[in-house]
Design a protein around this motif. Structure first.
Motif, PDB file in Angstrom:
ATOM      1  N   GLU A 148       0.628  -1.119  -0.468  1.00 20.40           N
ATOM      2  CA  GLU A 148      -0.027   0.438  -0.159  1.00 20.40           C
ATOM      3  C   GLU A 148       0.875   1.016   0.273  1.00 20.40           C
ATOM      4  O   GLU A 148       0.944   2.396   1.108  1.00 20.40           O
ATOM      5  N   THR A 149       1.573   0.955  -1.158  1.00 14.52           N
ATOM      6  CA  THR A 149       2.051   2.767  -1.264  1.00 14.52           C
ATOM      7  C   THR A 149       2.007   3.940  -0.460  1.00 14.52           C
ATOM      8  O   THR A 149       2.364   4.864  -0.410  1.00 14.52           O
ATOM      9  N   ASP A 150       0.858   4.303  -0.550  1.00  8.51           N
ATOM     10  CA  ASP A 150       0.281   5.614  -0.438  1.00  8.51           C
ATOM     11  C   ASP A 150       0.561   5.355   1.793  1.00  8.51           C
ATOM     12  O   ASP A 150       0.411   6.817   2.473  1.00  8.51           O
ATOM     13  N   TYR A 151       0.909   4.744   2.001  1.00 15.69           N
ATOM     14  CA  TYR A 151       1.092   4.954   3.386  1.00 15.69           C
ATOM     15  C   TYR A 151       2.576   5.495   3.656  1.00 15.69           C
ATOM     16  O   TYR A 151       2.678   5.148   4.972  1.00 15.69           O
ATOM     17  N   VAL A 152       3.348   5.566   2.578  1.00 18.15           N
ATOM     18  CA  VAL A 152       4.215   6.353   3.314  1.00 18.15           C
ATOM     19  C   VAL A 152       4.265   8.297   2.855  1.00 18.15           C
ATOM     20  O   VAL A 152       4.747   8.687   4.141  1.00 18.15           O
ATOM     21  N   SER A 153       3.776   8.650   1.782  1.00 21.49           N
ATOM     22  CA  SER A 153       3.199   9.742   2.091  1.00 21.49           C
ATOM     23  C   SER A 153       2.056  10.543   1.898  1.00 21.49           C
ATOM     24  O   SER A 153       1.952  11.668   1.145  1.00 21.49           O
ATOM     25  N   GLY A 154       1.094   9.495   1.575  1.00 20.78           N
ATOM     26  CA  GLY A 154      -0.128  10.019   1.022  1.00 20.78           C
ATOM     27  C   GLY A 154      -0.872  10.662   1.925  1.00 20.78           C
ATOM     28  O   GLY A 154      -0.172  10.683   3.355  1.00 20.78           O
ATOM     29  N   VAL A 155      -1.200  11.723   2.017  1.00 21.21           N
ATOM     30  CA  VAL A 155      -1.862  12.634   2.827  1.00 21.21           C
ATOM     31  C   VAL A 155      -3.712  12.190   2.786  1.00 21.21           C
ATOM     32  O   VAL A 155      -3.746  13.159   4.150  1.00 21.21           O
ATOM     33  N   VAL A 209       3.066   7.372   6.493  1.00 19.84           N
ATOM     34  CA  VAL A 209       4.179   7.942   7.746  1.00 19.84           C
ATOM     35  C   VAL A 209       4.565   9.619   7.783  1.00 19.84           C
ATOM     36  O   VAL A 209       4.578  10.150   8.679  1.00 19.84           O
ATOM     37  N   HIS A 210       4.163  10.029   6.758  1.00 17.94           N
ATOM     38  CA  HIS A 210       4.641  11.276   6.153  1.00 17.94           C
ATOM     39  C   HIS A 210       3.727  12.399   7.219  1.00 17.94           C
ATOM     40  O   HIS A 210       3.658  13.246   8.079  1.00 17.94           O
ATOM     41  N   THR A 211       2.539  11.521   7.035  1.00 17.76           N
ATOM     42  CA  THR A 211       1.308  12.493   8.206  1.00 17.76           C
ATOM     43  C   THR A 211       1.653  12.269   9.093  1.00 17.76           C
ATOM     44  O   THR A 211       1.009  13.612  10.088  1.00 17.76           O
ATOM     45  N   VAL A 212       1.309  10.526   9.814  1.00 16.93           N
ATOM     46  CA  VAL A 212       1.401  10.409  11.166  1.00 16.93           C
ATOM     47  C   VAL A 212       2.925  11.671  11.772  1.00 16.93           C
ATOM     48  O   VAL A 212       2.827  12.081  13.224  1.00 16.93           O
TER      49      VAL A 212
END
Length: 202
Positions: free
Chosen positions: A169-176, A181-184
């Protein structure tokens, strides 16, 4: 530390337009307790409600600005915390930002182009590096975590996002639009800054 009502207000500085369920995920608060706090805050004009989502008002921010110095006196007066925050800002925070850029783009022929995530080895190396940085962050922020376990909750949520990214689920690195990861990480950083009374680095 913040009392439950103050924590409810504070959660809206970390996730600025959110449902009660989303805020409970951020703080770990009991949902019924959080909903009661939101209802009280709306009545006081400290929070706005619309279509099941909430947003803090300038009045709510003013309340928190008056609360933070007293609530976090122990943190702000601790040399270990100051040292930990300095190490966080100059070390792991910059590393996560750099790795996020590497995740979103890749260098081909000397130019940066969007990462289409077709290269599993490239993505895997970045995920591995991110995992190591998150582990290092837990050690860097140990003096803060000892005084505020909410920081540890942020790190657990970041690890959960990494696990989902590793599962494809690639969105879970930098997806808004997801708790990536980036959001948290951004939420955790904002929490740290508000606790310690620091400004976000340029």
């Amino acid at each position: 530390m913040l009392d439950p009502y103050q924590l409810t207000l504070h959660s809206l500085t970390l996730k600025q337009l959110a449902t009660a369920e989303q805020l409970a995920e951020v703080t770990g608060q009991d949902l019924a307790e959080l909903e009661a706090g939101l209802e009280k805050a709306v009545a006081a004009g400290e929070v706005m409600a619309a279509k099941g989502k909430y947003m803090i008002t300038p009045k709510g921010r003013e309340v928190l600005d008056g609360v933070y110095p007293q609530a976090f006196t122990a943190l702000r007066g601790t040399a270990d915390v100051t040292d930990a925050m300095n190490a966080f800002e100059t070390g792991v925070n910059k590393q996560v930002l750099s790795l996020t850029t590497d995740w979103q783009t890749k260098e081909i022929g000397g130019e940066r182009v969007p990462n289409d995530h077709a290269d599993a080895d490239y993505d895997g190396k970045i995920l591995d590096k991110l995992s190591r940085v998150v582990d290092k962050t837990a050690k860097v922020l140990a003096p803060v975590i000892a005084l505020d376990p909410l920081v540890d909750r942020f790190l657990d949520r970041i690890r959960d996002a990494l696990t989902r990214a590793e599962g494809g689920e690639t969105d879970y690195v930098s997806g808004v639009r997801v708790d990536s990861v980036h959001t948290v990480w951004f939420q955790m950083h904002e929490h740290l800054l508000r606790m310690t009374g620091r400004e976000r680095p340029e």
